[in-house]
Write a protein that holds these residues in place. Structure first.
Motif, PDB file in Angstrom:
ATOM      1  N   LYS A  30       5.054   0.933   5.793  1.00 49.87           N
ATOM      2  CA  LYS A  30       5.746  -0.333   6.616  1.00 49.87           C
ATOM      3  C   LYS A  30       5.401  -1.684   5.977  1.00 49.87           C
ATOM      4  O   LYS A  30       4.332  -1.749   5.556  1.00 49.87           O
ATOM      5  N   ILE A  69       3.689  -4.549  10.850  1.00 46.13           N
ATOM      6  CA  ILE A  69       2.354  -4.198  11.351  1.00 46.13           C
ATOM      7  C   ILE A  69       1.979  -5.160  12.451  1.00 46.13           C
ATOM      8  O   ILE A  69       1.299  -4.911  13.562  1.00 46.13           O
ATOM      9  N   ALA A  73      -0.514  -0.951   6.208  1.00 45.11           N
ATOM     10  CA  ALA A  73       0.944  -1.072   6.001  1.00 45.11           C
ATOM     11  C   ALA A  73       1.100  -0.058   4.944  1.00 45.11           C
ATOM     12  O   ALA A  73       2.188   0.594   4.955  1.00 45.11           O
TER      13      ALA A  73
END
Length: 81
Positions: free
Chosen positions: A24, A29, A19
């Motif tokens: 993100k 994820i 991640a």
């Protein structure tokens, strides 16, 4: 919605590193992974039996004329008596 899930420490650590690497949040994820699994499951190809019919469609069944012994030999690939 909030939920609690038990995930192995090693898997969670890998997910967090991934991640961070892709920029993100961990939540995204996990959601992406769930979507992928559910999509693959729905896209799975169902098994279809191969066509093992004999004779021509609508025609006489060529196996009807065989005796039980000859039919058994045909099924198991044995020489007919």
């Amino acid at each position: 919605m909030k939920t609690t899930v038990d995930i192995s420490d090693a898997l969670l650590a890998r997910a967090k590193r991934h991640a961070q690497k892709v920029g993100k949040p961990l939540r995204a994820i996990i959601e992406d992974g769930l979507r992928r699994v559910l999509h693959e499951e729905s896209a799975a190809v169902r098994y279809r039996l191969p066509d093992r019919s004999v004779g021509r469609a609508g025609g006489e069944n060529p196996l009807d004329a065989l005796s039980w012994q000859d039919l058994r030999a045909e099924i198991y690939g044995e020489p007919r008596a």
